[in-house]
Design a protein around this motif. Structure first.
Motif, short mmCIF file in Angstrom:
data_model
loop_
_atom_site.label_atom_id
_atom_site.label_comp_id
_atom_site.label_asym_id
_atom_site.label_seq_id
_atom_site.Cartn_x
_atom_site.Cartn_y
_atom_site.Cartn_z
N ARG A 168 0.84 -1.20 0.00
CA ARG A 168 0.00 0.00 0.00
C ARG A 168 0.87 1.25 0.00
NH1 ARG A 168 -2.42 -1.25 4.10
NH2 ARG A 168 -4.30 -2.18 3.18
N GLU A 169 0.49 2.25 -0.80
CA GLU A 169 1.23 3.50 -0.84
C GLU A 169 1.10 4.23 0.50
OE1 GLU A 169 -0.35 5.68 -4.07
OE2 GLU A 169 0.49 4.37 -5.63
N THR A 170 2.22 4.69 1.02
CA THR A 170 2.21 5.39 2.31
C THR A 170 2.29 6.91 2.17
OG1 THR A 170 4.63 5.29 2.50
CG2 THR A 170 3.36 3.42 3.38
N GLY A 171 2.66 7.39 1.00
CA GLY A 171 2.83 8.83 0.82
C GLY A 171 4.17 9.35 1.30
N THR A 172 5.02 8.45 1.79
CA THR A 172 6.34 8.84 2.27
C THR A 172 7.36 8.70 1.13
OG1 THR A 172 5.82 8.05 4.49
CG2 THR A 172 8.16 8.35 3.95
N ILE A 173 8.08 9.80 0.80
CA ILE A 173 9.06 9.80 -0.27
C ILE A 173 10.46 9.66 0.34
CG2 ILE A 173 9.96 11.03 -2.26
CD1 ILE A 173 7.05 10.17 -2.52
N LYS A 174 11.26 8.77 -0.22
CA LYS A 174 12.60 8.52 0.28
C LYS A 174 13.60 8.70 -0.87
CE LYS A 174 15.41 5.02 2.61
NZ LYS A 174 15.43 3.66 3.18
N ARG A 175 14.72 9.33 -0.54
CA ARG A 175 15.77 9.52 -1.54
C ARG A 175 16.85 8.44 -1.33
NH1 ARG A 175 19.54 14.90 -2.65
NH2 ARG A 175 20.57 14.09 -4.54
N LEU A 176 17.12 7.69 -2.41
CA LEU A 176 18.13 6.64 -2.35
C LEU A 176 19.52 7.24 -2.45
CD1 LEU A 176 16.41 3.96 -4.63
CD2 LEU A 176 16.30 4.21 -2.14
N PRO A 177 20.57 6.49 -2.06
CA PRO A 177 21.96 7.03 -2.08
C PRO A 177 22.38 7.56 -3.44
CG PRO A 177 21.88 5.01 -0.81
CD PRO A 177 20.52 5.16 -1.44
N HIS A 178 21.88 6.97 -4.53
CA HIS A 178 22.30 7.43 -5.85
C HIS A 178 21.42 8.56 -6.38
CE1 HIS A 178 19.36 4.16 -6.49
NE2 HIS A 178 19.00 4.87 -7.56
N GLY A 179 20.54 9.10 -5.54
CA GLY A 179 19.77 10.27 -5.92
C GLY A 179 18.35 10.00 -6.37
N GLU A 180 17.95 8.74 -6.55
CA GLU A 180 16.59 8.43 -7.01
C GLU A 180 15.60 8.60 -5.86
OE1 GLU A 180 14.02 4.71 -8.88
OE2 GLU A 180 16.11 4.43 -8.30
N TYR A 181 14.44 9.14 -6.21
CA TYR A 181 13.36 9.30 -5.24
C TYR A 181 12.33 8.17 -5.45
CZ TYR A 181 15.05 13.97 -4.06
OH TYR A 181 15.81 15.02 -3.64
N VAL A 182 11.99 7.51 -4.38
CA VAL A 182 10.99 6.44 -4.46
C VAL A 182 9.99 6.63 -3.32
CG1 VAL A 182 12.57 4.77 -5.51
CG2 VAL A 182 12.37 4.89 -3.01
N GLU A 183 8.81 6.11 -3.53
CA GLU A 183 7.78 6.15 -2.49
C GLU A 183 7.83 4.85 -1.70
OE1 GLU A 183 2.99 6.99 -1.89
OE2 GLU A 183 3.77 6.43 -3.86
N ILE A 184 7.74 4.96 -0.39
CA ILE A 184 7.77 3.80 0.46
C ILE A 184 6.40 3.11 0.43
CG2 ILE A 184 8.15 2.94 2.80
CD1 ILE A 184 10.63 4.06 1.40
N HIS A 185 6.41 1.82 0.19
CA HIS A 185 5.18 1.04 0.19
C HIS A 185 5.14 0.17 1.43
CE1 HIS A 185 3.80 1.33 -4.24
NE2 HIS A 185 4.50 2.40 -3.90
N GLU A 186 3.98 0.10 2.04
CA GLU A 186 3.78 -0.71 3.24
C GLU A 186 3.21 -2.07 2.83
OE1 GLU A 186 1.01 -0.70 7.27
OE2 GLU A 186 0.96 0.98 5.86
N PRO A 187 3.85 -3.19 3.17
CA PRO A 187 3.32 -4.51 2.80
C PRO A 187 1.94 -4.74 3.39
CG PRO A 187 5.59 -4.66 3.58
CD PRO A 187 5.14 -3.27 3.88
N LEU A 188 1.09 -5.42 2.65
CA LEU A 188 -0.26 -5.71 3.12
C LEU A 188 -0.23 -6.82 4.16
CD1 LEU A 188 -2.28 -5.73 -0.24
CD2 LEU A 188 -2.01 -3.85 1.37
N PRO A 189 -1.17 -6.79 5.10
CA PRO A 189 -1.28 -7.91 6.05
C PRO A 189 -1.63 -9.20 5.29
CG PRO A 189 -2.55 -6.01 6.78
CD PRO A 189 -2.12 -5.72 5.39
N GLN A 190 -1.31 -10.33 5.90
CA GLN A 190 -1.58 -11.61 5.26
C GLN A 190 -3.07 -11.81 4.99
OE1 GLN A 190 0.54 -13.98 4.06
NE2 GLN A 190 2.13 -12.47 4.48
N ALA A 191 -3.92 -11.33 5.89
CA ALA A 191 -5.37 -11.48 5.68
C ALA A 191 -5.81 -10.73 4.43
CB ALA A 191 -6.13 -10.97 6.90
N GLU A 192 -5.26 -9.53 4.21
CA GLU A 192 -5.61 -8.75 3.03
C GLU A 192 -5.05 -9.40 1.77
OE1 GLU A 192 -7.29 -5.28 1.10
OE2 GLU A 192 -7.62 -6.38 2.97
#
Length: 548
Positions: free
Chosen positions: A456-480
């Motif tokens: 699931r998209e969290t809305g949190t943006i993270k910058r990787l060491p080589h400069g790329e920006y990615v959005e952090i995704h939260e893994p879904l629970p097993q039930a979902e």
């Protein structure tokens, strides 16, 4: 010690069992009530908000029986002419039927009569509405599949009988609105080739309006149709108990079990509370929202039709068909066929019949003979969902056609423009609705696949060491994860090679070719997005797959 066995009473002393216990023992020894109660009262029912529509239907039906019984004590189903001399001054001295006069007496003179009458009318509307929504829930979730095809037919028959019961019910007061509706039905019957006039004479007892129609509708409305419907409701509930209720996919839920609350005491307590809630809402509606004020509408006159005369909403479908149909007539062998009335009159049962046989058509196309107790998510069956939305679209388009004069006056539009809009939309709107719904379902399937694989998209943006920006995704629970991937994706039916190993052409029946085409349309690559597999999910988690 004597040979008799004494039993201990409730107070701890010895004595004979109580009267209630003796009656229970007597009944159980002859009817097996205790055994039946042990097996059925602990029946498990799943809990989901969409299941309440069926309960609303049941409770509305019970309220209809209760209020209808009260109204029969005061209503007189007679078309004998009388001079009105009641408390409503604007109608004093008018010649009205006894049915109309008794309706005024119920509304204006009987204590609580108007409240009961309006609750009865509102309950009828809610009953049909709840039944349609309930059937749509069953349709969209595939709850009509084996072993519930017969229950689907029971529900469909109940819907048709409810529509006919509604028609006979609001025709009883013999006011101007109901008389116009009866005139509409009379014209539709007359349009039937060859036998239409005979049927109309038989039903009305002569030329319209006749003197028998209210007296004939009365036993049909209060006895025949409700009796049949009561039997169907009981049979419907028995099959629900026997087959067990469908449930949506989730952890621990399989085709062989039901996860939920027992019928007694939890479910029955909730059902009892919900019954009084439905009754209370209908009572409030009957108290504050006026419906069918016959004193303001006036008695029926064959030469008068008021502007804005509309049937109850569930008959707007058939009304719209006839209103927007061109006035076509042809003459064959000295007989005039009113196609402008007969074609719409015939379309209504044909469309409803298609709804009745759909479960059997889908079972033939898929070739699936297994039992199904897990409900489908509508998005996972785009073709079926598209058909359902297309039918609803057609219904609402024709509802506009059935009220074209109301729409024209309220929105200051030309009635001719509205009529032509409905004529064009009758063919175009269902197709557009199907295409749009189909694409939306595929889009939702793709979104589910992305959520399973990437979280699931969290809305949190993270910058990787080589400069790329990615959005952090939260893994879904097993039930979902289980809920989104538990559905099956059937493969389309294939007829196989058209030429055998010896080079001889196989004779493939046309029915098999049609079945193959329909199966590809329902379950081919364009009808479903492959769901995420465990291998793909694990590959993503190990960083080996696509991280989009």
């Amino acid at each position: 010690m004597s040979g008799s066995i004494e039993r201990t009473g409730a107070s701890g002393g010895r004595g004979r069992p109580g009267r209630g216990e003796r009656v229970a023992d007597w009944a159980d020894g002859r009817l097996g009530i205790n055994t039946l109660a042990k097996s059925q009262m602990r029946k498990i029912f799943p809990d989901h908000w969409s299941f309440m529509f069926g309960e609303i239907c049941l409770y509305s039906f019970l309220i209809l029986i209760l209020t209808g019984t009260y109204l029969t004590l005061f209503f007189e189903p007679s078309m004998a002419e009388v001079t009105y001399d009641g408390p409503y001054v604007p109608l004093k001295g008018l010649q009205v039927s006894r049915a109309f006069e008794s309706t005024l007496e119920i509304s204006l003179e009987v204590r609580g009569g108007l409240l009961i009458r309006q609750i009865h009318h509102w309950a009828a509307l809610v009953f049909v509405a709840g039944m349609m929504v309930h059937m749509m829930r069953v349709f969209f979730t595939g709850a009509f599949r084996k072993p519930r095809e017969v229950n689907w037919l029971f529900g469909w028959t109940l819907l048709m009988l409810a529509i006919i019961t509604g028609l006979t019910g609001y025709s009883l007061p013999d006011d101007l609105l109901s008389g116009t509706g009866v005139r509409f039905a009379h014209g539709a019957i007359l349009s039937i080739p060859v036998v239409g006039t005979y049927l109309a004479f038989f039903l009305f007892g002569g030329e319209f309006p006749g003197e028998d129609i209210v007296a004939r509708f009365y036993p049909i409305h209060i006895l025949l149709l409700p009796g049949i419907m009561l039997g169907l409701v009981v049979a419907h509930l028995i099959l629900v108990f026997y087959h067990k209720h469908t449930q949506f996919a989730g952890p621990g839920k399989t085709e062989k079990n039901v996860v939920g609350a027992p019928f007694l005491p939890i479910y029955i307590a909730k059902a009892g509370g919900f019954f009084f809630l439905v009754f209370g809402v209908l009572a409030i509606m009957g108290a504050v929202a006026s419906i069918n004020p016959v004193w303001a509408i006036g008695p029926y006159r064959p030469d008068t039709v008021s502007t804005g005369a509309q049937p109850d909403w569930y008959l707007g479908f058939s009304e719209g068909l006839i209103r927007v149909m061109p006035a076509w007539e042809i003459n064959i062998w000295g007989h005039t066929l009113a196609l402008g009335v007969f074609i719409p009159f015939a379309l209504f049962p044909l469309i409803m019949t298609a709804i009745a046989v759909y479960p059997f058509v889908e079972a033939w196309v898929t070739g699936d003979r297994r039992e199904h107790h897990i409900a489908d998510r509508p998005r996972n069956t785009p073709v079926r969902t598209g058909f359902g939305v297309a039918w609803l679209t057609l219904y609402f388009v024709l509802l506009i056609g059935g009220g074209n004069d109301i729409v024209a006056t309220h929105f200051h539009l030309s009635i001719n423009v509205i009529t032509w809009f409905v004529r064009i939309a009758f063919f175009v709107a269902p197709v557009l609705a199907f295409v749009v719904t189909h694409r939306i379902c595929l889009g939702l399937q793709r979104r589910d696949r992305e959520k399973v694989l990437h979280g699931r998209e969290t809305g949190t943006i993270k910058r990787l060491p080589h400069g790329e920006y990615v959005e952090i995704h939260e893994p879904l629970p097993q039930a979902e994860l289980y809920r989104l991937t538990a559905h099956e994706q059937p493969q389309p039916y294939e007829i196989g090679p058209l030429v055998d190993a010896n080079g001889v052409a196989r004779k493939v029946p046309r029915s098999e070719r049609l079945r193959s085409r329909l199966s590809r349309a329902m379950y081919g690559p364009k009808a479903q997005v492959p769901k995420a597999t465990a291998e793909e999910y694990l590959a993503i988690q190990r960083g080996e797959g696509d991280h989009h």
